[in-house]
Design an enzyme around this catalytic site. Structure first.
Site, PDB file in Angstrom:
ATOM      1  N   ASP A  29       0.840  -1.196   0.000  1.00  0.00           N
ATOM      2  CA  ASP A  29       0.000   0.000   0.000  1.00  0.00           C
ATOM      3  C   ASP A  29       0.881   1.254   0.000  1.00  0.00           C
ATOM      4  OD1 ASP A  29      -2.123   1.722   0.212  1.00  0.00           O
ATOM      5  OD2 ASP A  29      -2.755   1.050   2.203  1.00  0.00           O
TER       6      ASP A  29
ATOM      7  N   ASP B 199       3.867  10.841  -7.260  1.00  0.00           N
ATOM      8  CA  ASP B 199       4.845  11.781  -7.808  1.00  0.00           C
ATOM      9  C   ASP B 199       4.910  11.616  -9.324  1.00  0.00           C
ATOM     10  OD1 ASP B 199       7.007  13.667  -7.898  1.00  0.00           O
ATOM     11  OD2 ASP B 199       7.592  13.003  -5.886  1.00  0.00           O
TER      12      ASP B 199
ATOM     13  N   LYS C  30       0.912   3.900  -2.150  1.00  0.00           N
ATOM     14  CA  LYS C  30       0.261   5.164  -2.511  1.00  0.00           C
ATOM     15  C   LYS C  30       1.246   6.131  -3.183  1.00  0.00           C
ATOM     16  CE  LYS C  30      -3.405   5.049   1.010  1.00  0.00           C
ATOM     17  NZ  LYS C  30      -2.996   3.910   1.851  1.00  0.00           N
TER      18      LYS C  30
END
Length: 270
Positions: free
Chosen positions: A96, A101, A98
């Site tokens: 996880d 960028d 996430k």
């Protein structure tokens, strides 16, 4: 027929991503749509827990950057042991992470650093704020690995006041359509509306608890019946309801039975 009304077996034959087909096959064969969120900081504790819960789950979700490692080599020891458990118990690993960028940066984050996420995690996830370059960057690394990898896009979270859902979710779906070979589906609180013919998105829902409710930090809990049976999600992600339990195996089975039962009722109603 909506993809949410088809069986996991049927979807396993036609899902556009290889890792999606593999996950749906695991779910069907083990009769589980339960993902355990192993948000603990002790690597040994995580491995012991996952070994116990392995027969009941289709996925384990990790946060590799919250785990306390003593040396760089201990990170590799942990991911190797976790991968061995995934093989032993036939489940997948979902980091996880996430990502959030630009494409070139997330490619480095996914490929290298101290965690080398792409080398051991079957599935990861990303925000869509940076635009479609984030998908391209992650996919470029996944192609280097030589084993199936998949991406979940964050369309909606379970915390109070999150900015997902609505127009944001729909724009996330449009972005995902640009790479159906790599994007497995979404993190959301239910099925993605407006799916086009031939599309099949696997939806995973965090913030699931048998009693519902919430916590002091803005987490909102939904029940397995709510997210799977009523809203059309595929996988329930359960953390504290199991990992903080005095009897995690018994409580994990309660969640597995509830989530699988909600899925069976949903399919039977088709």
């Amino acid at each position: 027929m909506s993809y949410t009304m088809r069986t996991y077996e049927a979807r396993a034959e036609t899902h556009p991503t290889e890792i999606g087909r593999r996950l749906l096959t695991i779910m069907a064969s083990k009769k589980t749509n339960l993902c355990i969120s192993a948000d603990l900081t002790d690597p040994s504790q995580i491995l012991a827990l996952v070994d116990k819960l392995g027969p009941q789950i289709c996925l384990v979700k990790t946060h590799i950057d919250i785990i306390t490692f003593t040396t760089p080599s201990s990170i590799t020891d942990f991911t190797t042991a976790l991968s061995a458990l995934a093989t032993k118990h036939n489940f997948l690993i979902f980091e996880d992470r996430k990502f959030a960028d630009i494409g070139s940066t997330v490619a480095h984050q996914y490929r290298g650093g101290v965690y080398r996420i792409a080398s051991w995690s079957h599935i990861t996830n990303a925000h869509t704020v940076p635009g479609p370059g984030i998908i391209a960057g992650l996919h470029s690394v996944a192609k280097e690995v030589g084993e199936p990898r998949g991406l979940l896009m964050l369309g909606e979270m379970s915390s109070e006041g999150n900015l997902g859902g609505g127009e944001y979710l729909q724009k996330t779906v449009e972005m995902a359509r640009g790479d159906r070979e790599f994007v497995v589906g979404f993190i959301a609180q239910g099925k993605v509306d407006g799916a086009k013919e031939g599309e099949d998105w696997i939806v995973m829902s965090p913030g699931v608890k048998l009693g519902g409710g919430g916590d002091a930090l803005g987490q909102r809990y939904n029940t397995p019946q709510s997210v799977v049976g009523d809203k059309g999600s595929d996988v329930v992600i359960v953390g504290r309801g199991v990992i903080m339990s005095e009897d995690p195996v018994t409580d994990a089975e309660k969640y597995r039975v509830a989530a699988w039962g909600a899925y069976e009722k949903r399919v039977a109603a088709a």
